[in-house]
Each structure stands twice: as structure tokens, then as C-alpha cells.
Design a protein around this motif. Structure first.
Motif, PDB file in Angstrom:
ATOM      1  N   ARG A  76       0.907  -1.151   0.000  1.00 53.09           N
ATOM      2  CA  ARG A  76       0.000   0.000   0.000  1.00 53.09           C
ATOM      3  C   ARG A  76       0.937   1.190   0.000  1.00 53.09           C
ATOM      4  O   ARG A  76       1.677   1.413   0.961  1.00 53.09           O
ATOM      5  CB  ARG A  76      -0.870  -0.033   1.256  1.00 53.09           C
ATOM      6  N   CYS A  77       0.993   1.925  -1.111  1.00 56.14           N
ATOM      7  CA  CYS A  77       2.030   2.935  -1.281  1.00 56.14           C
ATOM      8  C   CYS A  77       1.546   4.082  -2.157  1.00 56.14           C
ATOM      9  O   CYS A  77       0.458   4.033  -2.710  1.00 56.14           O
ATOM     10  CB  CYS A  77       3.265   2.292  -1.912  1.00 56.14           C
ATOM     11  N   HIS A  78       2.398   5.084  -2.297  1.00 51.54           N
ATOM     12  CA  HIS A  78       2.128   6.185  -3.224  1.00 51.54           C
ATOM     13  C   HIS A  78       2.547   5.750  -4.627  1.00 51.54           C
ATOM     14  O   HIS A  78       3.387   4.861  -4.799  1.00 51.54           O
ATOM     15  CB  HIS A  78       2.916   7.437  -2.816  1.00 51.54           C
ATOM     16  N   GLU A  79       1.996   6.391  -5.612  1.00 52.39           N
ATOM     17  CA  GLU A  79       2.262   6.015  -7.008  1.00 52.39           C
ATOM     18  C   GLU A  79       3.743   6.147  -7.369  1.00 52.39           C
ATOM     19  O   GLU A  79       4.251   5.392  -8.189  1.00 52.39           O
ATOM     20  CB  GLU A  79       1.409   6.861  -7.947  1.00 52.39           C
ATOM     21  N   GLN A  80       4.465   7.073  -6.749  1.00 56.39           N
ATOM     22  CA  GLN A  80       5.894   7.247  -7.044  1.00 56.39           C
ATOM     23  C   GLN A  80       6.681   5.983  -6.695  1.00 56.39           C
ATOM     24  O   GLN A  80       7.667   5.658  -7.364  1.00 56.39           O
ATOM     25  CB  GLN A  80       6.461   8.437  -6.282  1.00 56.39           C
ATOM     26  N   VAL A  81       6.260   5.260  -5.667  1.00 58.60           N
ATOM     27  CA  VAL A  81       6.933   4.012  -5.293  1.00 58.60           C
ATOM     28  C   VAL A  81       6.739   2.984  -6.400  1.00 58.60           C
ATOM     29  O   VAL A  81       7.686   2.313  -6.818  1.00 58.60           O
ATOM     30  CB  VAL A  81       6.405   3.483  -3.947  1.00 58.60           C
ATOM     31  N   LEU A  82       5.518   2.866  -6.887  1.00 54.91           N
ATOM     32  CA  LEU A  82       5.232   1.937  -7.986  1.00 54.91           C
ATOM     33  C   LEU A  82       6.071   2.272  -9.206  1.00 54.91           C
ATOM     34  O   LEU A  82       6.646   1.390  -9.837  1.00 54.91           O
ATOM     35  CB  LEU A  82       3.743   1.962  -8.325  1.00 54.91           C
ATOM     36  N   GLU A  83       6.180   3.547  -9.544  1.00 56.72           N
ATOM     37  CA  GLU A  83       6.973   3.944 -10.713  1.00 56.72           C
ATOM     38  C   GLU A  83       8.443   3.573 -10.540  1.00 56.72           C
ATOM     39  O   GLU A  83       9.084   3.114 -11.488  1.00 56.72           O
ATOM     40  CB  GLU A  83       6.813   5.437 -10.979  1.00 56.72           C
ATOM     41  N   ARG A  84       8.988   3.767  -9.365  1.00 57.53           N
ATOM     42  CA  ARG A  84      10.390   3.408  -9.117  1.00 57.53           C
ATOM     43  C   ARG A  84      10.590   1.902  -9.197  1.00 57.53           C
ATOM     44  O   ARG A  84      11.593   1.429  -9.744  1.00 57.53           O
ATOM     45  CB  ARG A  84      10.839   3.915  -7.742  1.00 57.53           C
ATOM     46  N   LEU A  85       9.638   1.128  -8.676  1.00 60.04           N
ATOM     47  CA  LEU A  85       9.738  -0.332  -8.748  1.00 60.04           C
ATOM     48  C   LEU A  85       9.627  -0.814 -10.192  1.00 60.04           C
ATOM     49  O   LEU A  85      10.298  -1.773 -10.579  1.00 60.04           O
ATOM     50  CB  LEU A  85       8.663  -0.979  -7.878  1.00 60.04           C
ATOM     51  N   ARG A  86       8.819  -0.158 -10.988  1.00 60.11           N
ATOM     52  CA  ARG A  86       8.698  -0.528 -12.406  1.00 60.11           C
ATOM     53  C   ARG A  86      10.006  -0.286 -13.152  1.00 60.11           C
ATOM     54  O   ARG A  86      10.318  -0.992 -14.098  1.00 60.11           O
ATOM     55  CB  ARG A  86       7.590   0.277 -13.068  1.00 60.11           C
ATOM     56  N   GLN A  87      10.759   0.723 -12.748  1.00 60.53           N
ATOM     57  CA  GLN A  87      12.023   1.047 -13.408  1.00 60.53           C
ATOM     58  C   GLN A  87      13.157   0.123 -12.973  1.00 60.53           C
ATOM     59  O   GLN A  87      14.167   0.024 -13.676  1.00 60.53           O
ATOM     60  CB  GLN A  87      12.399   2.494 -13.120  1.00 60.53           C
ATOM     61  N   ALA A  88      13.016  -0.530 -11.830  1.00 59.39           N
ATOM     62  CA  ALA A  88      14.076  -1.407 -11.322  1.00 59.39           C
ATOM     63  C   ALA A  88      14.145  -2.675 -12.170  1.00 59.39           C
ATOM     64  O   ALA A  88      13.120  -3.312 -12.414  1.00 59.39           O
ATOM     65  CB  ALA A  88      13.802  -1.759  -9.866  1.00 59.39           C
ATOM     66  N   PRO A  89      15.340  -3.051 -12.631  1.00 66.45           N
ATOM     67  CA  PRO A  89      15.458  -4.207 -13.516  1.00 66.45           C
ATOM     68  C   PRO A  89      15.154  -5.546 -12.849  1.00 66.45           C
ATOM     69  O   PRO A  89      14.847  -6.513 -13.532  1.00 66.45           O
ATOM     70  CB  PRO A  89      16.913  -4.153 -13.983  1.00 66.45           C
ATOM     71  N   GLN A  90      15.211  -5.614 -11.527  1.00 69.20           N
ATOM     72  CA  GLN A  90      15.009  -6.889 -10.841  1.00 69.20           C
ATOM     73  C   GLN A  90      13.551  -7.170 -10.478  1.00 69.20           C
ATOM     74  O   GLN A  90      13.231  -8.254 -10.005  1.00 69.20           O
ATOM     75  CB  GLN A  90      15.892  -6.978  -9.591  1.00 69.20           C
ATOM     76  N   PHE A  91      12.655  -6.203 -10.725  1.00 72.61           N
ATOM     77  CA  PHE A  91      11.256  -6.366 -10.329  1.00 72.61           C
ATOM     78  C   PHE A  91      10.300  -6.183 -11.499  1.00 72.61           C
ATOM     79  O   PHE A  91      10.575  -5.430 -12.423  1.00 72.61           O
ATOM     80  CB  PHE A  91      10.866  -5.336  -9.258  1.00 72.61           C
ATOM     81  N   GLU A  92       9.182  -6.878 -11.409  1.00 69.82           N
ATOM     82  CA  GLU A  92       8.007  -6.614 -12.237  1.00 69.82           C
ATOM     83  C   GLU A  92       6.983  -6.055 -11.270  1.00 69.82           C
ATOM     84  O   GLU A  92       6.712  -6.654 -10.231  1.00 69.82           O
ATOM     85  CB  GLU A  92       7.456  -7.905 -12.856  1.00 69.82           C
ATOM     86  N   ALA A  93       6.424  -4.895 -11.552  1.00 68.81           N
ATOM     87  CA  ALA A  93       5.488  -4.273 -10.619  1.00 68.81           C
ATOM     88  C   ALA A  93       4.310  -3.692 -11.375  1.00 68.81           C
ATOM     89  O   ALA A  93       4.442  -3.217 -12.498  1.00 68.81           O
ATOM     90  CB  ALA A  93       6.187  -3.171  -9.822  1.00 68.81           C
ATOM     91  N   GLY A  94       3.159  -3.741 -10.738  1.00 63.48           N
ATOM     92  CA  GLY A  94       1.960  -3.170 -11.329  1.00 63.48           C
ATOM     93  C   GLY A  94       0.956  -2.824 -10.252  1.00 63.48           C
ATOM     94  O   GLY A  94       1.103  -3.221  -9.094  1.00 63.48           O
ATOM     95  N   GLN A  95      -0.054  -2.092 -10.639  1.00 64.33           N
ATOM     96  CA  GLN A  95      -1.092  -1.697  -9.706  1.00 64.33           C
ATOM     97  C   GLN A  95      -2.197  -2.731  -9.731  1.00 64.33           C
ATOM     98  O   GLN A  95      -2.617  -3.178 -10.802  1.00 64.33           O
ATOM     99  CB  GLN A  95      -1.652  -0.325 -10.087  1.00 64.33           C
ATOM    100  N   SER A  96      -2.669  -3.134  -8.557  1.00 68.62           N
ATOM    101  CA  SER A  96      -3.763  -4.089  -8.517  1.00 68.62           C
ATOM    102  C   SER A  96      -5.064  -3.375  -8.861  1.00 68.62           C
ATOM    103  O   SER A  96      -5.203  -2.168  -8.666  1.00 68.62           O
ATOM    104  CB  SER A  96      -3.849  -4.759  -7.148  1.00 68.62           C
ATOM    105  N   LEU A  97      -5.990  -4.129  -9.386  1.00 71.97           N
ATOM    106  CA  LEU A  97      -7.278  -3.559  -9.766  1.00 71.97           C
ATOM    107  C   LEU A  97      -8.152  -3.402  -8.537  1.00 71.97           C
ATOM    108  O   LEU A  97      -8.206  -4.265  -7.671  1.00 71.97           O
ATOM    109  CB  LEU A  97      -7.980  -4.472 -10.767  1.00 71.97           C
TER     110      LEU A  97
END
Length: 97
Positions: A70-91
């Protein structure tokens, strides 16, 4: 605004090779250990990039290497940019009766 994000490890490009047959307890324990290690990697990433202030909640380890935040959108964006993670927003499912 708080969002719910799901983080998983990025898949490597190795060919699939089935594992030898193991009993369910050993398989569950191996998955649980992998999940715990992955959760630690996500938390270490968040701490090293000073993102923990933008995280409200982190899920406990399960039997799969996956973390829900449960985070702010900026955290999701940073995780998406990290090469070791796949990240997305749950519906968000809003049920009406």
C-alpha cells in the motif's frame, strides 16, 4: 493517494526445466523461503532508495515470491524502473449490491 501495488521478481530468460518430484511440505517450505528472501530484497530496495516514507503497508511472506504494497504512485513507478522487479497496480474491485 494510496494505491495497492503488486511486486514480483523479473523472470530470467532460462529454458524451463521441471524440478524433480518433491513432497508437498518440502515444496511449500522452499516457496516460503523464496518468498521471505524476495520480500527482504524489496524492503532493502525501498529502504536504500528512501521510499519507505511513501509505503503504508507491506504484505507478509506467502508461498510465492510476491509482495503487495500500500504505497504512493511514485513508489510503484520506481519499482517498475528497477530491472530486478516486475510491478503493477492491482485492480480495485468495487462491489455494489
Amino acid at each position: 493517494m494510496w494505491i495497492e501495488a503488486i511486486v514480483m521478481p523479473r523472470e530470467e530468460q532460462k529454458p524451463y526445466r521441471p524440478l524433480p518430484q518433491r513432497d508437498r511440505r518440502a515444496l511449500y517450505e522452499a516457496g516460503r523461503n523464496e518468498s521471505l528472501q524476495f520480500r527482504e530484497r524489496v524492503l532493502n530496495y525501498l529502504q536504500s532508495h528512501r521510499l519507505m516514507d511513501a509505503v503504508k503497508w507491506v504484505s507478509e511472506p506467502g508461498s510465492l515470491p510476491m509482495v503487495t504494497l500500500r504505497c504512493h504512485e511514485q513508489v510503484l513507478e520506481r519499482l517498475r524502473q528497477a530491472p530486478q522487479f516486475e510491478a503493477g497496480q492491482s485492480l480495485s474491485l468495487e462491489l455494489q449490491s
